[in-house]
Design a protein around this motif. Structure first.
Motif, PDB file in Angstrom:
ATOM      1  N   SER A  15      -6.752   1.595  -5.136  1.00  0.00           N
ATOM      2  CA  SER A  15      -7.754   0.773  -4.455  1.00  0.00           C
ATOM      3  C   SER A  15      -7.382   0.613  -2.980  1.00  0.00           C
ATOM      4  O   SER A  15      -6.204   0.629  -2.607  1.00  0.00           O
ATOM      5  CB  SER A  15      -7.847  -0.610  -5.113  1.00  0.00           C
ATOM      6  OG  SER A  15      -6.599  -1.280  -5.047  1.00  0.00           O
ATOM      7  N   ASP A  16      -8.386   0.456  -2.155  1.00  0.00           N
ATOM      8  CA  ASP A  16      -8.183   0.269  -0.704  1.00  0.00           C
ATOM      9  C   ASP A  16      -7.550   1.476  -0.045  1.00  0.00           C
ATOM     10  O   ASP A  16      -6.916   1.348   1.022  1.00  0.00           O
ATOM     11  CB  ASP A  16      -7.331  -0.978  -0.412  1.00  0.00           C
ATOM     12  CG  ASP A  16      -7.975  -2.254  -0.914  1.00  0.00           C
ATOM     13  OD1 ASP A  16      -9.200  -2.369  -0.797  1.00  0.00           O
ATOM     14  OD2 ASP A  16      -7.249  -3.105  -1.445  1.00  0.00           O
TER      15      ASP A  16
ATOM     16  N   GLN B 184       0.823  -1.207   0.000  1.00  0.00           N
ATOM     17  CA  GLN B 184       0.000   0.000   0.000  1.00  0.00           C
ATOM     18  C   GLN B 184       0.866   1.270   0.000  1.00  0.00           C
ATOM     19  O   GLN B 184       0.578   2.225  -0.722  1.00  0.00           O
ATOM     20  CB  GLN B 184      -0.933   0.016   1.208  1.00  0.00           C
ATOM     21  CG  GLN B 184      -2.004  -1.059   1.178  1.00  0.00           C
ATOM     22  CD  GLN B 184      -2.923  -0.912  -0.035  1.00  0.00           C
ATOM     23  OE1 GLN B 184      -2.673  -1.488  -1.102  1.00  0.00           O
ATOM     24  NE2 GLN B 184      -3.969  -0.124   0.096  1.00  0.00           N
TER      25      GLN B 184
END
Length: 213
Positions: free
Chosen positions: A205-206, A154
């Motif tokens: 995303s996320d 991430q």
């Protein structure tokens, strides 16, 4: 960051037989609120703070006049009011360990030692300076806070998206999120405008942009 980089080196110290009156004058003169106490062999035997001095003074309900109070304080010695069970840290310990100890023990300073030798003192003020630097608070830029999934990759996605748009990361701080499955990341970025940053984050995303300013 290690403690030796942020501590106050060669701190002002006092001796156990010094009077409270003299200590108050010293604190006012040096504009400090914490004093390590060393014996005649320069061994650390205590710590004295402004809070300790306040506790040692008479209550507001006393019937003594100012001259009587001054006389009593001139006779009261440091060894009678200092904290004797001193918690210390080593100069090569990390700053966050000092912060943890101070928070857990509810104390405002820690003498710093190298073996048996006192080499410094770290205080709440020193930790505030670390906090300011960690968040890049003195540098211009856009500050964003992002909530991301707690999984590998991430942070790489975020930094890559910023680099592609020509952004320069001034500071980056990762902390616990609202639940175990997420983390909160705060970044200060130079060289990018708000709209480009929002576009970059929303494309991941996320990742949820919580705050931008």
């Amino acid at each position: 960051m290690i403690i030796s980089r942020v501590m106050t080196k060669n701190p002002v110290t006092v001796h156990p037989d010094m009077s409270v009156t003299d200590v108050r004058s010293l604190m006012d003169k040096e504009q400090i609120g914490h004093l390590p106490v060393l014996d005649k062999n320069n061994n650390l035997v205590g710590i004295l703070t402004k809070k300790d001095l306040l506790k040692a003074g008479p209550s507001g309900a006393t019937s003594l006049d100012m001259y009587e109070i001054s006389y009593l304080l001139s006779k009261l010695k440091v060894e009678k009011i200092m904290v004797k069970d001193v918690i210390t840290v080593e100069e090569n310990d990390v700053v966050e360990e000092a912060a943890r100890i101070m928070a857990d023990k509810d104390i405002g300073c820690l003498p710093v030692v190298k073996g048996d030798l006192l080499v410094g003192i770290i205080t709440e003020t020193d930790l505030f300076h670390v906090f300011i630097k960690a968040f890049g608070a003195r540098h211009p830029g856009v500050r964003i806070t992002i909530h991301v999934a707690e999984k590998p990759g991430q942070l790489e996605k975020l930094t890559h998206a910023i680099a592609v748009k020509g952004g320069n990361i001034i500071a980056l701080v990762s902390s616990e999120g609202d639940d175990p499955d997420h983390r909160r990341i705060t970044i200060r970025i130079a060289g990018m405008n708000r709209s480009d940053i929002e576009e970059s984050v929303n494309a991941i995303s996320d990742a949820e942009l919580e705050d931008i300013r």
